[in-house]
Write a protein that holds these residues in place. Structure first.
Motif, PDB file in Angstrom:
ATOM      1  N   ILE A  69       0.730  -1.146   0.303  1.00  0.00           N
ATOM      2  CA  ILE A  69       0.156   0.612  -0.313  1.00  0.00           C
ATOM      3  C   ILE A  69       0.770   1.287  -0.288  1.00  0.00           C
ATOM      4  O   ILE A  69       0.348   2.181  -0.695  1.00  0.00           O
ATOM      5  N   ARG A  70       1.592   1.142   0.262  1.00  0.00           N
ATOM      6  CA  ARG A  70       2.768   2.518   0.946  1.00  0.00           C
ATOM      7  C   ARG A  70       3.441   2.855  -0.260  1.00  0.00           C
ATOM      8  O   ARG A  70       3.513   4.150  -1.485  1.00  0.00           O
ATOM      9  N   GLY A  71       3.750   1.563  -1.141  1.00  0.00           N
ATOM     10  CA  GLY A  71       4.826   1.987  -2.616  1.00  0.00           C
ATOM     11  C   GLY A  71       3.506   2.627  -3.722  1.00  0.00           C
ATOM     12  O   GLY A  71       3.920   2.247  -4.584  1.00  0.00           O
ATOM     13  N   VAL A  72       2.345   2.925  -3.300  1.00  0.00           N
ATOM     14  CA  VAL A  72       1.396   3.220  -3.838  1.00  0.00           C
ATOM     15  C   VAL A  72       0.724   3.873  -4.245  1.00  0.00           C
ATOM     16  O   VAL A  72       0.326   4.839  -3.370  1.00  0.00           O
ATOM     17  N   PRO A  73       0.733   5.281  -4.791  1.00  0.00           N
ATOM     18  CA  PRO A  73       0.186   6.054  -4.801  1.00  0.00           C
ATOM     19  C   PRO A  73      -1.444   6.308  -4.514  1.00  0.00           C
ATOM     20  O   PRO A  73      -2.232   5.838  -5.029  1.00  0.00           O
ATOM     21  N   LEU A  74      -2.266   6.953  -3.642  1.00  0.00           N
ATOM     22  CA  LEU A  74      -3.420   6.808  -3.315  1.00  0.00           C
ATOM     23  C   LEU A  74      -4.169   7.414  -4.512  1.00  0.00           C
ATOM     24  O   LEU A  74      -5.183   6.810  -4.513  1.00  0.00           O
ATOM     25  N   ILE A  75      -3.817   8.142  -5.227  1.00  0.00           N
ATOM     26  CA  ILE A  75      -4.685   8.300  -6.670  1.00  0.00           C
ATOM     27  C   ILE A  75      -4.856   7.107  -7.425  1.00  0.00           C
ATOM     28  O   ILE A  75      -5.999   6.531  -7.408  1.00  0.00           O
ATOM     29  N   SER A  76      -4.254   6.205  -7.585  1.00  0.00           N
ATOM     30  CA  SER A  76      -4.257   5.376  -8.336  1.00  0.00           C
ATOM     31  C   SER A  76      -5.094   4.161  -7.950  1.00  0.00           C
ATOM     32  O   SER A  76      -5.480   3.341  -8.435  1.00  0.00           O
ATOM     33  N   LEU A  77      -4.409   4.194  -6.400  1.00  0.00           N
ATOM     34  CA  LEU A  77      -5.920   2.895  -5.062  1.00  0.00           C
ATOM     35  C   LEU A  77      -7.143   3.265  -5.308  1.00  0.00           C
ATOM     36  O   LEU A  77      -8.074   2.795  -5.800  1.00  0.00           O
ATOM     37  N   LEU A  78      -7.432   5.370  -5.650  1.00  0.00           N
ATOM     38  CA  LEU A  78      -8.527   5.077  -6.137  1.00  0.00           C
ATOM     39  C   LEU A  78      -9.430   4.542  -7.217  1.00  0.00           C
ATOM     40  O   LEU A  78     -10.280   4.730  -8.101  1.00  0.00           O
ATOM     41  N   PHE A  79      -8.347   5.523  -8.117  1.00  0.00           N
ATOM     42  CA  PHE A  79      -8.437   4.302  -9.914  1.00  0.00           C
ATOM     43  C   PHE A  79      -9.104   3.703  -9.781  1.00  0.00           C
ATOM     44  O   PHE A  79     -10.171   3.043 -10.326  1.00  0.00           O
ATOM     45  N   MET A  80      -8.292   2.333  -9.546  1.00  0.00           N
ATOM     46  CA  MET A  80      -8.842   1.222  -9.397  1.00  0.00           C
ATOM     47  C   MET A  80     -10.073   1.528  -8.554  1.00  0.00           C
ATOM     48  O   MET A  80     -10.682  -0.209  -9.246  1.00  0.00           O
ATOM     49  N   ALA A  81     -10.017   1.633  -7.043  1.00  0.00           N
ATOM     50  CA  ALA A  81     -11.424   1.097  -6.428  1.00  0.00           C
ATOM     51  C   ALA A  81     -12.451   1.302  -7.618  1.00  0.00           C
ATOM     52  O   ALA A  81     -13.711   0.953  -7.399  1.00  0.00           O
TER      53      ALA A  81
END
Lengths: 251, 393
Positions: free
Chosen positions: B230-242
Motif C-alpha cells: 500500500i505504501r508503495g502505491v500513490p493514493l490516487i492510483s488506488l482510488l482509480f483502481m477502486a
C-alpha cells in the motif's frame, strides 16, 4: 535429596544451564531454597547471577536442567509460566514502573486484571502496601515525579500486591543514589523478617551479613560457594571468594 | 519573606530589531529587500481581495459547496449529526480531563472561528449553536454523577454514532426519506471520508503494527506485505483502481457503491501509514516494560493492551495526528473519481457562466476551511505534546 524436603522446598533448581549464543552463561546451577529463607547471591558482574534469578520466573529460558517453583516445573507450557509468575514478585535494578500510570494504578493493575479483584478492594490493599513501604502520600503521583528510592519502594508494593510466595530482587539498590539505598533496604529487611522467601542479588554486603540465611557466591556461571553469612565472611573456602571479598570489602 | 518570582527579561524593541534584523550591513540589506517583497505581495493580495475579488460567489454557492445536491429541506439532518457529535464530545470532555477536553475546546473554538467568516445568517447561527451543543454536553457531563452504566452508555453512543450518521444522512424512508446521489454531497463527503478514515484506520493500523511484530511468521509476512504494498502505491492510483478496475472485475450485483469504495480505499491506505507510525511507538518501549508486566503476572495480550500500547500510542500522537490531517486533505482526491466533494463542486461552479473566473475566490475559501480544521487538529496535537512531559520518566 529425599522426597519430603523436596515437596516443602519453595524453589528447586537442578543442573540449570543457559547459553547466550555461544556464551555459556549458566554452567550447571543447583540450588534449593526453603520456604521463608532469605538467600543473597553475590559475585562479580557478568558472573550470571542476574540471569540465574531471571530464569526462576522465566524472563530467561533455561536450556538444560530443571526448575521447580512451589512444585510447579517451568516448561514451555504457558499456563505453568503464568501460574509461577503470579506467585513470584520481582524487583528490577531499573525499577520498570509503568510511567503512564499513577503509583496507585501501578500497584492495582495486576490484582484487577489478573486476579479479577474489585477495584475498590484492590485500591484498599494497594494503599495498605504503600503505607507499608512508607509512601502512601505519593499514591496519585506518576512514577516520573518520584525519587529513585521512592520508585523502588513502589515496585516492591506492586510486587506484593499479588501476594507472592517468593520475591526476587535483581540488584535493587544499584541504580540508587547513596542516600536512598537505606530506605529501600529497610523495606526489604522488614519483608525478610515477615517470613517472605527471598532471593536477592546485591552488592550490599552489610545487608547480606545482617539479613541473609545463606550467601551464595557466583563466578563464571557457576555456584562457587554457599554458606551462612558468618562462615562466608569470616572463613571463605575458595580463592575466588576470598579475592572477591577482599575487593568488595576494602573498597 | 517568601520565594522571589524569577526575574523577567524584557528586551527593548529597538535592541531586538538591531540584534535580529540589522546586525550587519548585509543583513540590513536582506531585511529591507525581504520587507519590500512581502509588502508588494501583501499589497497585491489585499488589493485583489478588497477591490477585485467577487466574494459573492461563496455565499451564493455555499450550500452547494458544503452539502452538494443534498435537498435543502433535508439539510437539518446534516446539522443534527454535527450537533449530536458536538453534544457527545462535550459530554465526554465534561467527564474526564486531558486529551478529550482539549479536542472539545478546539472544536468549539473552530466552530466559533468559522462563524466569524461571512456565511449567511442561518449558517452562522448553526455554527454558534454547534459550539453551544459542545458546551451543553460539557455541563451535562460535569453535573451527572459518575456511574458505571453511564460510562457504558457514553461509549455505546460513541460507537453507535457511526451507523447513526450513515443512516440519518442516507435515509431509510419514513421521516428520513432516502437521499439519492450519494456521490454529490460536497464537503459532507470530505468530512465523512475523514471521519470514517480516522475512525477505522487507527484500530486497523494498530492491528497491522502488532501483526508486523508478531512471532508467527505467517501473520508477520501478511502484515508486512500489506503495509509495503500500500505504501508503495500513490493514493490516487488506488482510488482509480477502486473506481474503475473493481467495476470491471466484480459483477454488477456485487459492487459496493462508489462512495463506499472510495472511503474504504482511503481507510486502507491510511491504515498502512498508521501501522508504521504505531510500530515506531512500539519500538520505543523499553524491554523492561514487558518484563515488569510479565513479572506481575500479566499475559501477552494484557501486557500489550494495558502497558505497551498506551505508552506506544502516546509516544507517536504527533505522527498519528499528522496522518489524520493528511487523510482529511486527501479526501479532495475523490474529485478525480467522479465524486462531487467540495473541490469538484467548486469546479462545477466555475462552469456556471455567472461565476466564470472566480477560481481564486473559491480556492481561497476552500483553503481557509481546510486550514481552520487542520490547524485545529494540529493545535490539539501540539497541546498533547506539551502535556506529555507530565508524569513521564
Amino acid at each position: 535429596m529425599d522426597a519430603v524436603t523436596e515437596r516443602e522446598s519453595m524453589i528447586v533448581c537442578r543442573d540449570v544451564h543457559k547459553w547466550f549464543g555461544d556464551f555459556h552463561v549458566l554452567r550447571g546451577i543447583s540450588l534449593t531454597v526453603e520456604k521463608g529463607e532469605v538467600v543473597v547471591i553475590c559475585g562479580p558482574s557478568g558472573s550470571g547471577k542476574s540471569t540465574f534469578i531471571r530464569t526462576i520466573n522465566r524472563l530467561e529460558e533455561h536450556q538444560r536442567g530443571e526448575i521447580l517453583v512451589d512444585g510447579v516445573e517451568l516448561t514451555n507450557d504457558l499456563r505453568n509460566i503464568e501460574t509461577v509468575r503470579r506467585d513470584i514478585g520481582m524487583v528490577f535494578q531499573q525499577f520498570n514502573l509503568f510511567p503512564h500510570l499513577t503509583v496507585l494504578q501501578n500497584v492495582t493493575l495486576a490484582p484487577v486484571w489478573v486476579l479479577k479483584m474489585r477495584r475498590t478492594e484492590a485500591d484498599g490493599i494497594a494503599m495498605q502496601l504503600l503505607e507499608r513501604v512508607g509512601i502512601p502520600e505519593q499514591a496519585h503521583k506518576f512514577p516520573g515525579q518520584l525519587s529513585g528510592g521512592q520508585q523502588q519502594r513502589v515496585v516492591i508494593a506492586r510486587a506484593l500486591a499479588m501476594s507472592p510466595k517468593i520475591m526476587l530482587f535483581d540488584e535493587p539498590t544499584s541504580a540508587l543514589d547513596p542516600e536512598m539505598i537505606k530506605e529501600v533496604l529497610d523495606v526489604m529487611r522488614e519483608l525478610a523478617h515477615s517470613g517472605m522467601t527471598m532471593i536477592v542479588v546485591t552488592h550490599e554486603m552489610g545487608f547480606a551479613r545482617e539479613v541473609a540465611d545463606r550467601i551464595i557466591f557466583f563466578d563464571e556461571g557457576q555456584l562457587v560457594e554457599e554458606n551462612t553469612p558468618e562462615a562466608f565472611f569470616h572463613n571463605p573456602q575458595h580463592e575466588r571468594t576470598k579475592l572477591f571479598l577482599s575487593q568488595i570489602l576494602t573498597s | 519573606m517568601g520565594a522571589l518570582p524569577p526575574p523577567t527579561e524584557r528586551i527593548p524593541v529597538l535592541r531586538w530589531l538591531k540584534q535580529n534584523l540589522f546586525s550587519s550591513g548585509f543583513n540590513a540589506l536582506l531585511t529591507l529587500a525581504a520587507a519590500a517583497l512581502i509588502g508588494v505581495v501583501l499589497y497585491g493580495l489585499a488589493r485583489w481581495a478588497i477591490t477585485e475579488a467577487r466574494w459573492e460567489v461563496i455565499p451564493a454557492n455555499l450550500k452547494l459547496l458544503l452539502v452538494g445536491t443534498y435537498p435543502v429541506d433535508q439539510v437539518w439532518r446534516v446539522w443534527s449529526i454535527l450537533a449530536m457529535i458536538g453534544l457527545l464530545l462535550g459530554f465526554s470532555a465534561g467527564r474526564r480531563n486531558g486529551l478529550i477536553q482539549r479536542i472539545a475546546f478546539v472544536v468549539a473554538g473552530a466552530a466559533v472561528a468559522l462563524a466569524i467568516l461571512p456565511f449567511p445568517f442561518g449558517t452562522r447561527a448553526w455554527l454558534l449553536g454547534y459550539a453551544e451543543a459542545v458546551g451543553v454536553g460539557f455541563v451535562a457531563g460535569r453535573l451527572i454523577p459518575a456511574h458505571r452504566w453511564i460510562r457504558r452508555l457514553e461509549i455505546g453512543v460513541w460507537v453507535l454514532s457511526f451507523p447513526i450518521t450513515l443512516i440519518v444522512l442516507g435515509g431509510v424512508g419514513g421521516p428520513l426519506p432516502v437521499v439519492e446521489g450519494r456521490n454529490q454531497w460536497g464537503f459532507v463527503l470530505n468530512l465523512l471520508g475523514a471521519a470514517i478514515g480516522i475512525g477505522l484506520s487507527l484500530p486497523i493500523g494498530v492491528l497491522l503494527a502488532l501483526g508486523r511484530r508478531s512471532r508467527l511468521p505467517a501473520i508477520r509476512w501478511v502484515c508486512t506485505a500489506y503495509i509495503e504494498l500500500i505504501r508503495g502505491v500513490p493514493l490516487i492510483s488506488l482510488l482509480f483502481m477502486a473506481s474503475i478496475m473493481l467495476q470491471l472485475l466484480l459483477p454488477d450485483s456485487f459492487r459496493p457503491d462508489l462512495v463506499v469504495r472510495a472511503m474504504l480505499t482511503i481507510t486502507a491506505f491510511s491504515a498502512a501509514y498508521m501501522a508504521e507510525n504505531v510500530r515506531g511507538g512500539l519500538q520505543s518501549i523499553p524491554k523492561g516494560q514487558y518484563e515488569a508486566a510479565y513479572a506481575v503476572g500479566l499475559n501477552g495480550f494484557l501486557t500489550t493492551l494495558l502497558v505497551i500500547l498506551p505508552q506506544a500510542l502516546r509516544a507517536v500522537i504527533p505522527a498519528i495526528v499528522g496522518q489524520f490531517i493528511a487523510l482529511f486533505k486527501d479526501t479532495t482526491l475523490f474529485a478525480y473519481i467522479a465524486i462531487l466533494e467540495i473541490l469538484s463542486i467548486s469546479r462545477s461552479v466555475l462552469g456556471n457562466l455567472e461565476w466564470r473566473g472566480t477560481i481564486f475566490e473559491l480556492y481561497v475559501f476552500i483553503g481557509v476551511v481546510f486550514w481552520v480544521l487542520c490547524f485545529a487538529m494540529s493545535a490539539v496535537s501540539r497541546r498533547i505534546e506539551r502535556s506529555l512531559g507530565v508524569g513521564e520518566r
